[in-house]
Write an enzyme that holds these catalytic residues in place. Structure first.
Site, PDB file in Angstrom:
ATOM      1  N   ASN A  63      42.191  41.906  28.358  1.00 30.40           N
ATOM      2  CA  ASN A  63      42.409  41.275  29.657  1.00 30.40           C
ATOM      3  C   ASN A  63      43.158  39.961  29.493  1.00 30.40           C
ATOM      4  O   ASN A  63      42.978  39.226  28.523  1.00 30.40           O
ATOM      5  CB  ASN A  63      41.103  41.094  30.442  1.00 30.40           C
ATOM      6  CG  ASN A  63      40.001  40.358  29.720  1.00 30.40           C
ATOM      7  OD1 ASN A  63      39.800  40.529  28.523  1.00 30.40           O
ATOM      8  ND2 ASN A  63      39.265  39.545  30.458  1.00 30.40           N
ATOM      9  N   GLN A  64      44.038  39.711  30.434  1.00 33.20           N
ATOM     10  CA  GLN A  64      44.887  38.526  30.451  1.00 33.20           C
ATOM     11  C   GLN A  64      44.724  37.865  31.817  1.00 33.20           C
ATOM     12  O   GLN A  64      45.261  38.349  32.806  1.00 33.20           O
ATOM     13  CB  GLN A  64      46.350  38.917  30.213  1.00 33.20           C
ATOM     14  CG  GLN A  64      46.602  39.550  28.859  1.00 33.20           C
ATOM     15  CD  GLN A  64      46.387  38.576  27.726  1.00 33.20           C
ATOM     16  OE1 GLN A  64      46.920  37.460  27.743  1.00 33.20           O
ATOM     17  NE2 GLN A  64      45.608  38.966  26.731  1.00 33.20           N
ATOM     18  N   GLU A  65      43.940  36.804  31.863  1.00 33.50           N
ATOM     19  CA  GLU A  65      43.655  36.136  33.137  1.00 33.50           C
ATOM     20  C   GLU A  65      44.726  35.110  33.487  1.00 33.50           C
ATOM     21  O   GLU A  65      45.545  34.730  32.645  1.00 33.50           O
ATOM     22  CB  GLU A  65      42.285  35.451  33.074  1.00 33.50           C
ATOM     23  CG  GLU A  65      41.160  36.434  32.969  1.00 33.50           C
ATOM     24  CD  GLU A  65      39.791  35.788  32.973  1.00 33.50           C
ATOM     25  OE1 GLU A  65      38.817  36.534  33.090  1.00 33.50           O
ATOM     26  OE2 GLU A  65      39.673  34.543  32.853  1.00 33.50           O
ATOM     27  N   ALA A  67      45.213  31.610  36.417  1.00 38.12           N
ATOM     28  CA  ALA A  67      44.557  30.759  37.417  1.00 38.12           C
ATOM     29  C   ALA A  67      44.729  31.319  38.821  1.00 38.12           C
ATOM     30  O   ALA A  67      43.855  31.154  39.668  1.00 38.12           O
ATOM     31  CB  ALA A  67      45.098  29.338  37.345  1.00 38.12           C
ATOM     32  N   ALA A  68      45.832  32.001  39.074  1.00 34.52           N
ATOM     33  CA  ALA A  68      46.007  32.743  40.321  1.00 34.52           C
ATOM     34  C   ALA A  68      45.433  34.135  40.047  1.00 34.52           C
ATOM     35  O   ALA A  68      46.132  35.030  39.575  1.00 34.52           O
ATOM     36  CB  ALA A  68      47.477  32.819  40.707  1.00 34.52           C
ATOM     37  N   CYS A  74      43.852  43.658  33.670  1.00 30.73           N
ATOM     38  CA  CYS A  74      42.741  44.185  32.886  1.00 30.73           C
ATOM     39  C   CYS A  74      43.262  44.803  31.596  1.00 30.73           C
ATOM     40  O   CYS A  74      44.413  45.227  31.507  1.00 30.73           O
ATOM     41  CB  CYS A  74      42.003  45.253  33.685  1.00 30.73           C
ATOM     42  SG  CYS A  74      41.271  44.651  35.223  1.00 30.73           S
ATOM     43  N   GLU A  76      42.665  47.688  30.243  1.00 32.82           N
ATOM     44  CA  GLU A  76      43.071  49.079  30.362  1.00 32.82           C
ATOM     45  C   GLU A  76      44.512  49.203  30.842  1.00 32.82           C
ATOM     46  O   GLU A  76      45.304  49.983  30.308  1.00 32.82           O
ATOM     47  CB  GLU A  76      42.159  49.829  31.345  1.00 32.82           C
ATOM     48  CG  GLU A  76      40.706  49.851  30.926  1.00 32.82           C
ATOM     49  CD  GLU A  76      39.891  48.716  31.534  1.00 32.82           C
ATOM     50  OE1 GLU A  76      40.314  47.525  31.445  1.00 32.82           O
ATOM     51  OE2 GLU A  76      38.817  49.000  32.089  1.00 32.82           O
ATOM     52  N   CYS A 116      41.635  49.868  37.665  1.00 36.26           N
ATOM     53  CA  CYS A 116      41.956  50.577  36.422  1.00 36.26           C
ATOM     54  C   CYS A 116      41.667  52.066  36.550  1.00 36.26           C
ATOM     55  O   CYS A 116      42.414  52.900  36.035  1.00 36.26           O
ATOM     56  CB  CYS A 116      41.190  49.977  35.249  1.00 36.26           C
ATOM     57  SG  CYS A 116      41.816  48.332  34.803  1.00 36.26           S
TER      58      CYS A 116
END
Length: 161
Positions: A63-65, A67-68, A74, A76, A116
């Site tokens: 997962n790569q979050e 701030a927006a 995700c 997957e 996903c």
């Protein structure tokens, strides 16, 4: 007069990673490593994914979050989209997931989220074959679904458009 529609599913539950076949155990090790590289500073909930392609390539994602929040992805979808861009037309055989808080153990199996599930379903329909999905927390029990249809019955697809 209405009729009742019953939908049921069947999943396999393994008590731990050691019960998995060697290929699946190895794939989960790739997912664990991918999870360790997740970028999740906001939720502090890291997810790792490993995909086995028909050509025996293993593709990982995490997962790569952002701030927006809606701008993140995700694990997957990161793995599937990479596989689709680098190995177009190569079917996905298996997908394994591990997920949980970054600072503690979590022994409840974590299935794919709704977004996903929809993407995985689309890949299954496109390749006209199911994708085995294994998921766990950071350890403990591992759940196996024979395909996304087991986790997302009555899925939405191009036939509705």
């Amino acid at each position: 007069m209405s009729k009742k529609l019953n939908i049921s599913t069947s999943l396999e539950v393994y008590e731990n990673l050691q019960e998995l076949a060697s290929e699946d155990f190895l794939l989960m090790e790739h997912a664990v490593k991918a999870r360790s590289r997740a970028y999740a500073p906001y939720s502090e909930f890291a997810v790792g994914c490993a995909i086995l392609l028909e050509n025996n390539e293993i593709v990982t994602g995490n997962n790569q979050e952002n701030a927006a929040y809606p701008s993140g992805l995700c694990a997957e979808r990161v793995a599937l989209f990479y596989a689709g861009s680098q190995y177009p037309g190569v079917p996905v055989k298996k997908m394994v997931l591990t997920a949980g808080p970054m600072s503690s153990d979590f022994f409840k199996p974590v299935p794919p989220c709704g977004a996903c599930r929809q993407v995985i379903s689309e890949y299954e329909k496109r390749q006209e074959n199911g994708i085995e999905i294994y998921f766990m927390g950071t350890g403990g029990k591992v759940v196996r679904a024979s395909s996304m249809e087991s986790l997302l019955p009555l899925s939405f697809d191009k036939n509705y458009l």
